[in-house]
Design a protein around this motif. Structure first.
Motif, PDB file in Angstrom:
ATOM      1  N   HIS A 259       5.947  -4.064  -0.741  1.00 46.05           N
ATOM      2  CA  HIS A 259       4.606  -4.559  -1.077  1.00 46.05           C
ATOM      3  C   HIS A 259       3.998  -3.620  -2.117  1.00 46.05           C
ATOM      4  CE1 HIS A 259       4.236  -1.479   2.017  1.00 46.05           C
ATOM      5  NE2 HIS A 259       3.123  -1.136   1.392  1.00 46.05           N
ATOM      6  N   LEU A 260       2.863  -4.039  -2.642  1.00 45.64           N
ATOM      7  CA  LEU A 260       2.040  -3.142  -3.454  1.00 45.64           C
ATOM      8  C   LEU A 260       0.907  -2.670  -2.558  1.00 45.64           C
ATOM      9  CD1 LEU A 260       1.682  -5.277  -6.728  1.00 45.64           C
ATOM     10  CD2 LEU A 260       2.913  -3.110  -6.537  1.00 45.64           C
ATOM     11  N   ASP A 261       0.494  -1.423  -2.702  1.00 42.37           N
ATOM     12  CA  ASP A 261      -0.634  -0.948  -1.899  1.00 42.37           C
ATOM     13  C   ASP A 261      -1.963  -1.422  -2.470  1.00 42.37           C
ATOM     14  OD1 ASP A 261       0.926   0.302  -0.050  1.00 42.37           O
ATOM     15  OD2 ASP A 261       0.523   2.351  -0.721  1.00 42.37           O
ATOM     16  N   ILE A 282      -7.636  -5.634  -2.810  1.00 40.67           N
ATOM     17  CA  ILE A 282      -7.538  -4.232  -2.429  1.00 40.67           C
ATOM     18  C   ILE A 282      -7.449  -3.375  -3.680  1.00 40.67           C
ATOM     19  CG2 ILE A 282      -6.074  -2.560  -1.274  1.00 40.67           C
ATOM     20  CD1 ILE A 282      -5.514  -4.588   0.788  1.00 40.67           C
ATOM     21  N   CYS A 283      -8.263  -2.357  -3.746  1.00 43.37           N
ATOM     22  CA  CYS A 283      -8.310  -1.510  -4.939  1.00 43.37           C
ATOM     23  C   CYS A 283      -8.010  -0.067  -4.547  1.00 43.37           C
ATOM     24  CB  CYS A 283      -9.693  -1.586  -5.573  1.00 43.37           C
ATOM     25  SG  CYS A 283     -10.219  -3.263  -5.980  1.00 43.37           S
ATOM     26  N   ARG A 284      -6.774   0.296  -4.632  1.00 48.56           N
ATOM     27  CA  ARG A 284      -6.385   1.657  -4.248  1.00 48.56           C
ATOM     28  C   ARG A 284      -5.711   2.327  -5.433  1.00 48.56           C
ATOM     29  NH1 ARG A 284      -3.508  -0.576   1.139  1.00 48.56           N
ATOM     30  NH2 ARG A 284      -5.251  -0.490   2.584  1.00 48.56           N
ATOM     31  N   TYR A 285      -6.407   3.292  -5.979  1.00 44.98           N
ATOM     32  CA  TYR A 285      -5.889   3.978  -7.159  1.00 44.98           C
ATOM     33  C   TYR A 285      -4.634   4.780  -6.823  1.00 44.98           C
ATOM     34  CZ  TYR A 285      -5.694   7.109 -11.163  1.00 44.98           C
ATOM     35  OH  TYR A 285      -5.271   7.818 -12.246  1.00 44.98           O
ATOM     36  N   MET A 286      -4.707   5.545  -5.753  1.00 41.94           N
ATOM     37  CA  MET A 286      -3.585   6.434  -5.388  1.00 41.94           C
ATOM     38  C   MET A 286      -3.180   6.243  -3.944  1.00 41.94           C
ATOM     39  SD  MET A 286      -4.420  10.267  -6.686  1.00 41.94           S
ATOM     40  CE  MET A 286      -2.818  11.055  -6.588  1.00 41.94           C
ATOM     41  N   THR A 287      -1.931   6.570  -3.665  1.00 42.33           N
ATOM     42  CA  THR A 287      -1.455   6.636  -2.282  1.00 42.33           C
ATOM     43  C   THR A 287      -0.952   8.043  -2.014  1.00 42.33           C
ATOM     44  OG1 THR A 287      -0.759   4.320  -2.280  1.00 42.33           O
ATOM     45  CG2 THR A 287       0.245   5.757  -0.624  1.00 42.33           C
ATOM     46  N   ILE A 288      -1.396   8.609  -0.907  1.00 45.60           N
ATOM     47  CA  ILE A 288      -0.838   9.877  -0.445  1.00 45.60           C
ATOM     48  C   ILE A 288      -0.301   9.613   0.954  1.00 45.60           C
ATOM     49  CG2 ILE A 288      -1.326  12.279   0.204  1.00 45.60           C
ATOM     50  CD1 ILE A 288      -3.656  10.734  -2.194  1.00 45.60           C
ATOM     51  N   MET A 289       0.994   9.682   1.078  1.00 49.38           N
ATOM     52  CA  MET A 289       1.624   9.381   2.356  1.00 49.38           C
ATOM     53  C   MET A 289       2.334  10.640   2.841  1.00 49.38           C
ATOM     54  SD  MET A 289       4.522   6.506   2.878  1.00 49.38           S
ATOM     55  CE  MET A 289       5.877   7.616   3.010  1.00 49.38           C
ATOM     56  N   VAL A 290       2.155  10.990   4.101  1.00 51.91           N
ATOM     57  CA  VAL A 290       2.801  12.205   4.612  1.00 51.91           C
ATOM     58  C   VAL A 290       3.697  11.840   5.795  1.00 51.91           C
ATOM     59  CG1 VAL A 290       2.438  14.589   5.386  1.00 51.91           C
ATOM     60  CG2 VAL A 290       0.659  13.456   4.028  1.00 51.91           C
ATOM     61  N   TYR A 291       4.932  12.318   5.750  1.00 46.57           N
ATOM     62  CA  TYR A 291       5.824  12.137   6.900  1.00 46.57           C
ATOM     63  C   TYR A 291       5.453  13.186   7.947  1.00 46.57           C
ATOM     64  CZ  TYR A 291       8.737   9.752   3.404  1.00 46.57           C
ATOM     65  OH  TYR A 291       9.196   8.923   2.420  1.00 46.57           O
ATOM     66  N   LEU A 292       5.262  12.732   9.176  1.00 48.29           N
ATOM     67  CA  LEU A 292       4.792  13.653  10.211  1.00 48.29           C
ATOM     68  C   LEU A 292       5.905  14.124  11.143  1.00 48.29           C
ATOM     69  CD1 LEU A 292       1.482  11.752  11.037  1.00 48.29           C
ATOM     70  CD2 LEU A 292       1.765  13.767   9.565  1.00 48.29           C
ATOM     71  N   ASN A 293       7.105  13.556  10.944  1.00 52.76           N
ATOM     72  CA  ASN A 293       8.244  14.040  11.738  1.00 52.76           C
ATOM     73  C   ASN A 293       9.539  13.837  10.952  1.00 52.76           C
ATOM     74  OD1 ASN A 293       8.598  11.232  11.946  1.00 52.76           O
ATOM     75  ND2 ASN A 293       9.508  11.404  13.982  1.00 52.76           N
ATOM     76  N   ASP A 294      10.608  14.375  11.494  1.00 51.63           N
ATOM     77  CA  ASP A 294      11.924  14.138  10.899  1.00 51.63           C
ATOM     78  C   ASP A 294      12.525  12.923  11.585  1.00 51.63           C
ATOM     79  OD1 ASP A 294      12.162  16.330   9.053  1.00 51.63           O
ATOM     80  OD2 ASP A 294      12.306  17.659  10.791  1.00 51.63           O
ATOM     81  N   ASN A 362       3.227  -2.339 -11.457  1.00 52.85           N
ATOM     82  CA  ASN A 362       4.154  -3.161 -10.666  1.00 52.85           C
ATOM     83  C   ASN A 362       5.415  -2.423 -10.241  1.00 52.85           C
ATOM     84  OD1 ASN A 362       2.891  -5.761 -10.471  1.00 52.85           O
ATOM     85  ND2 ASN A 362       3.065  -5.824 -12.704  1.00 52.85           N
ATOM     86  N   PHE A 363       5.689  -1.318 -10.901  1.00 51.25           N
ATOM     87  CA  PHE A 363       6.889  -0.575 -10.519  1.00 51.25           C
ATOM     88  C   PHE A 363       6.682   0.200  -9.218  1.00 51.25           C
ATOM     89  CE2 PHE A 363       7.482  -1.695 -14.907  1.00 51.25           C
ATOM     90  CZ  PHE A 363       8.791  -2.180 -14.884  1.00 51.25           C
ATOM     91  N   THR A 364       5.452   0.165  -8.677  1.00 52.10           N
ATOM     92  CA  THR A 364       5.214   0.855  -7.397  1.00 52.10           C
ATOM     93  C   THR A 364       5.551  -0.005  -6.171  1.00 52.10           C
ATOM     94  OG1 THR A 364       2.881   0.181  -7.279  1.00 52.10           O
ATOM     95  CG2 THR A 364       3.350   2.302  -8.339  1.00 52.10           C
ATOM     96  N   TRP A 365       6.088  -1.201  -6.352  1.00 50.81           N
ATOM     97  CA  TRP A 365       6.525  -1.990  -5.191  1.00 50.81           C
ATOM     98  C   TRP A 365       7.388  -1.099  -4.292  1.00 50.81           C
ATOM     99  CZ3 TRP A 365       6.185  -6.906  -3.056  1.00 50.81           C
ATOM    100  CH2 TRP A 365       5.458  -7.854  -3.789  1.00 50.81           C
TER     101      TRP A 365
END
Ligand SMILES: O=C(O)CCC(=O)C(=O)O
Ligand SMILES: [Fe+2]
Length: 394
Positions: A259-261, A282-294, A362-365
């Motif tokens: 999807h696109l965010d 939805i208008c989201r300029y940036m995404t910051i995603m953090v993995y919280l576990n391995d 669009n390349f952020t799919w």
């Protein structure tokens, strides 16, 4: 989760074209021939230079920049990809910090993620894409994906035809006469039942909760805000407003199809974070995603069309590669989950004229590949912006 419905509904129609409504409050540009020699006039103009959105410079893949996000600790920003621009920060959160965020989510209680309500209304659009007056398996697959956000394979569809007696001659096509027997209500009920027994067919199979920093008097959440400000160097209004984030847990088979965010902007719909109406984007300029576990196995974040020469919405949808549950390996780029690692990308470009919210990239799919072994916890933080700089900076 209404906004996901909107994202899907609107995203489809919007990318590709650049028809931003740039009239009205667009600041006057001093183009090449507009530069004044008079120093006081220049000063006057400098005061009026509008604040711009920022975009970190990736330089090139593999580039590493040391960054200072919090006293007494150093972080490094790694350029993972240029098209789209993606960064990683290993150990953005320490182990304890990851545990803490997971605990916040658990304390609040997680709910099943959803993207779409399956309703029996008669809005299902039969996608006869090639116009041959009949539906192939692929066209039926796309019809169900678009209508219900449910991802079936050919055998699921054959089974459905059999149960609903839709394809009596079993030629895998729904002809005109066969489709006249197709009752949308019946189809919706079948899909609903299938998904309740088989949640893996949903586009998003996870549990989630929202954390609101202003309601959570939590030191780490406040510290997270400060790190974001230092990292992004965006105006602090953008960081301080709409600062809620999501904690998500995927169990075995958990995934999130591509999807696109954020959504593009050709219909001039208002941004969802600014209005309470459902007709919004939805208008989201940036995404910051953090993995919280391995994650023991699987659970990569896949960027489905990264580095392709061109992007076509139809090509992507017909390829079947949106369905990461079955097609994770076909994606062009995979980011491995690693406890504490942040993945950062820009869902939009900066508009060259205004210096503000530009076209969607669009390349952020992207999406989350299925977790094969273990579980996967992430947090999602989106930085919202809109076409109205004044509103964003208010
Ligand atoms: O789980 C992932 O790796 C991606 C999640 C995601 O794209 C989202 O929650 O919007
Ligand atoms: Fe996402």
């Amino acid at each position: 989760d209404d906004e996901k419905v909107d994202l899907k509904e609107h995203a489809e129609h919007f990318y590709g074209s650049n028809q931003d409504n740039k009239d009205g409050d667009c600041p006057e540009s001093d183009g090449e021939n507009g530069i004044s020699e008079e120093s006081d006039t220049t000063l006057e103009r400098e005061k009026e230079v509008p604040v711009k959105l920022t975009r970190l410079d990736g330089v090139q893949v593999g580039h590493i920049q040391e960054i200072n996000l919090t006293p007494g600790r150093s972080h490094s920003l790694h350029t993972v990809n240029m098209k789209p621009l993606i960064f990683e920060i290993p150990d953005f959160f320490s182990n304890e910090e990851c545990q803490h965020i997971i605990r916040l989510g658990q304390e609040q209680g997680l709910e099943v993620s959803s993207t779409h309500q399956i309703t029996a209304d008669n809005t299902l659009r039969l996608l006869d894409t090639n116009g041959d007056q009949r539906l192939s398996l692929q066209e039926m697959r796309r019809t169900i994906e678009d209508g219900y956000d449910i991802y079936l394979n050919d055998d699921d569809i054959r089974e459905m035809y059999f149960r609903l007696k839709l394809d009596p001659n079993q030629d895998d096509f729904i002809s005109r006469s066969e489709s006249s027997g197709l009752k949308v209500r019946q189809l919706a009920a079948y899909i609903k039942d299938l998904v309740s027994k088989n949640p893996i067919k949903k586009s998003r199979y996870s549990e989630q909760t929202w954390i609101y920093p202003d309601r959570t008097k939590d030191d780490l959440v406040a510290e997270f805000q400060r790190r974001l400000l230092k990292l992004t160097r965006l105006p602090e209004q953008l960081i301080n407003k709409y600062s809620f984030f999501q904690v998500v847990k995927y169990g075995p088979h958990g995934h999130y199809n591509a999807h696109l965010d954020s959504a593009g902007d050709t219909k001039g719909l208002p941004c969802c974070h600014l209005v309470t109406t459902k007709k919004c984007r939805i208008c989201r300029y940036m995404t910051i995603m953090v993995y919280l576990n391995d994650v023991e196995e699987g659970g990569e974040t896949a960027f489905v069309v990264a580095n392709n020469d061109t992007f076509s919405d139809q090509t992507l949808r017909n390829s079947g590669n949106i369905n990461l549950n079955n097609h994770c390996r076909e994606s062009k780029l995979h980011v491995r989950p690693q406890k504490g690692k942040a993945v950062i990308w820009y869902n939009h470009f900066i508009d060259e004229e205004t210096g503000w919210f530009g076209d969607v990239d669009n390349f952020t799919w992207h999406g989350g590949c299925p977790v094969i072994k273990g579980e996967k916890w992430i947090m999602n933080r989106w930085i919202c912006a809109s076409n109205d700089r004044e509103v964003d900076l208010a």
